[in-house]
Design an enzyme around this catalytic site. Structure first.
Site, PDB file in Angstrom:
ATOM      1  N   ARG A  73      -6.371  11.746  -0.878  1.00  0.00           N
ATOM      2  CA  ARG A  73      -6.649  10.341  -0.556  1.00  0.00           C
ATOM      3  C   ARG A  73      -6.075   9.454  -1.645  1.00  0.00           C
ATOM      4  O   ARG A  73      -5.686   9.925  -2.704  1.00  0.00           O
ATOM      5  CB  ARG A  73      -8.147  10.099  -0.401  1.00  0.00           C
ATOM      6  CG  ARG A  73      -8.959  10.391  -1.645  1.00  0.00           C
ATOM      7  CD  ARG A  73     -10.442  10.213  -1.396  1.00  0.00           C
ATOM      8  NE  ARG A  73     -10.934  11.166  -0.420  1.00  0.00           N
ATOM      9  CZ  ARG A  73     -12.143  11.166   0.089  1.00  0.00           C
ATOM     10  NH1 ARG A  73     -13.017  10.247  -0.295  1.00  0.00           N
ATOM     11  NH2 ARG A  73     -12.524  12.075   0.973  1.00  0.00           N
ATOM     12  N   ASN A 133      11.124  16.486 -12.846  1.00  0.00           N
ATOM     13  CA  ASN A 133      11.467  17.786 -13.404  1.00  0.00           C
ATOM     14  C   ASN A 133      11.784  18.790 -12.303  1.00  0.00           C
ATOM     15  O   ASN A 133      11.644  18.502 -11.116  1.00  0.00           O
ATOM     16  CB  ASN A 133      10.333  18.286 -14.309  1.00  0.00           C
ATOM     17  CG  ASN A 133      10.864  18.990 -15.539  1.00  0.00           C
ATOM     18  OD1 ASN A 133      11.818  19.755 -15.456  1.00  0.00           O
ATOM     19  ND2 ASN A 133      10.237  18.749 -16.682  1.00  0.00           N
ATOM     20  N   HIS A 143       1.335  19.146  11.072  1.00  0.00           N
ATOM     21  CA  HIS A 143       1.444  19.478  12.494  1.00  0.00           C
ATOM     22  C   HIS A 143       0.149  19.097  13.201  1.00  0.00           C
ATOM     23  O   HIS A 143      -0.943  19.230  12.644  1.00  0.00           O
ATOM     24  CB  HIS A 143       1.705  20.976  12.688  1.00  0.00           C
ATOM     25  CG  HIS A 143       3.036  21.425  12.171  1.00  0.00           C
ATOM     26  ND1 HIS A 143       4.172  21.417  12.943  1.00  0.00           N
ATOM     27  CD2 HIS A 143       3.413  21.888  10.950  1.00  0.00           C
ATOM     28  CE1 HIS A 143       5.191  21.858  12.233  1.00  0.00           C
ATOM     29  NE2 HIS A 143       4.761  22.157  11.022  1.00  0.00           N
ATOM     30  N   LYS A 164     -10.358  14.240  -7.812  1.00  0.00           N
ATOM     31  CA  LYS A 164     -11.386  13.215  -7.989  1.00  0.00           C
ATOM     32  C   LYS A 164     -11.166  12.516  -9.317  1.00  0.00           C
ATOM     33  O   LYS A 164     -10.587  13.082 -10.249  1.00  0.00           O
ATOM     34  CB  LYS A 164     -12.778  13.854  -7.956  1.00  0.00           C
ATOM     35  CG  LYS A 164     -13.106  14.511  -6.632  1.00  0.00           C
ATOM     36  CD  LYS A 164     -14.485  15.153  -6.654  1.00  0.00           C
ATOM     37  CE  LYS A 164     -14.794  15.822  -5.320  1.00  0.00           C
ATOM     38  NZ  LYS A 164     -16.117  16.482  -5.327  1.00  0.00           N
ATOM     39  N   ALA A 214      -2.614  18.442 -13.648  1.00  0.00           N
ATOM     40  CA  ALA A 214      -1.854  19.618 -13.222  1.00  0.00           C
ATOM     41  C   ALA A 214      -2.628  20.421 -12.186  1.00  0.00           C
ATOM     42  O   ALA A 214      -3.834  20.646 -12.318  1.00  0.00           O
ATOM     43  CB  ALA A 214      -1.536  20.491 -14.433  1.00  0.00           C
ATOM     44  N   ARG A 226     -11.581  10.077 -15.200  1.00  0.00           N
ATOM     45  CA  ARG A 226     -11.489   9.187 -16.363  1.00  0.00           C
ATOM     46  C   ARG A 226     -10.868   7.866 -15.952  1.00  0.00           C
ATOM     47  O   ARG A 226      -9.966   7.824 -15.118  1.00  0.00           O
ATOM     48  CB  ARG A 226     -10.635   9.837 -17.449  1.00  0.00           C
ATOM     49  CG  ARG A 226     -10.490   9.011 -18.718  1.00  0.00           C
ATOM     50  CD  ARG A 226      -9.688   9.773 -19.759  1.00  0.00           C
ATOM     51  NE  ARG A 226      -9.425   8.953 -20.929  1.00  0.00           N
ATOM     52  CZ  ARG A 226      -8.733   9.353 -21.984  1.00  0.00           C
ATOM     53  NH1 ARG A 226      -8.224  10.589 -22.021  1.00  0.00           N
ATOM     54  NH2 ARG A 226      -8.518   8.554 -22.996  1.00  0.00           N
TER      55      ARG A 226
END
Length: 202
Positions: free
Chosen positions: A155, A78, A108, A169, A149, A172
């Site tokens: 990670r 989008n 950087h 994190k 969102a 679910r």
């Protein structure tokens, strides 16, 4: 993903040419109706690293080096998608990327700030990246995963999970057996359609 380093003080003509080519094509893309044949031609010209079949990509978008993006089949991206693409970005088949998502492959060095540290990003098959999410250097988002969102992904995300937050994190687990490979719609268009592609509900 392995880290690479780029010294911006050393001239790199090939990189500069690709940056200019990308800037010009992005400008032209932003001035062209998305339903036109010209728009599709510009997308093919822009993504020399590969653009699959039946993709939906809504301008405006931004990236500094478009050749470093590799986009699979039936990918929906989008508007206001942004990439810092000094590294490679791989977006696999059936990925959905909502409005205002950022993918960043470079940073950087803390002490030598004219040196870029670069790590590739991989968005695996059938992932859904929610509106306003940011994917940071070196991250792999696993197959079928959902990124909520506004999340900041620092990670790797395992397959078949929902992650959210800053830093993101797992909130679910998803049932991998419930996913189906999206079939190709008649007429050569992604069955996701504009309604799903433009959805920002997550």
């Amino acid at each position: 993903m392995e880290e690479r380093r780029l010294d911006l003080r050393i001239p790199n003509e090939a990189r500069q040419q690709e940056a200019r080519r990308t800037e010009e094509l992005l400008f032209r893309l932003g001035q062209t109706p998305s339903y036109s044949d010209e728009y599709q031609t510009l997308l093919r010209e822009l993504f020399t690293g590969g653009l699959g079949e039946n993709c939906f990509i809504a301008a405006p978008i931004f990236m500094n080096l478009a050749a470093n993006l590799h986009i699979g089949n039936r990918v929906a991206i989008n508007a206001y998608f942004r990439c810092m693409s000094a590294g490679q970005i791989y977006i696999d088949d059936d990925a959905l990327i909502a409005m205002n998502v950022s993918i960043i492959t470079n940073n950087h060095d803390f002490y030598e700030r004219r040196i870029l540290t670069i790590r590739d990003v991989h968005i695996c098959r059938n992932t859904w990246i929610g509106a306003g999410a940011t994917i940071l250097p070196g991250v792999t988002v696993g197959e079928n995963a959902v990124v909520g969102a506004g999340s900041v992904v620092t990670r790797d995300v395992p397959p078949n999970v929902v992650v959210a937050g800053n830093p993101a994190k797992i909130i679910r687990q998803l049932d991998a057996d419930k996913f189906e490979i999206m079939p190709q719609a008649a007429g050569g268009r992604s069955p996701a359609g504009d309604d799903l592609v433009r959805s920002e509900r997550l």
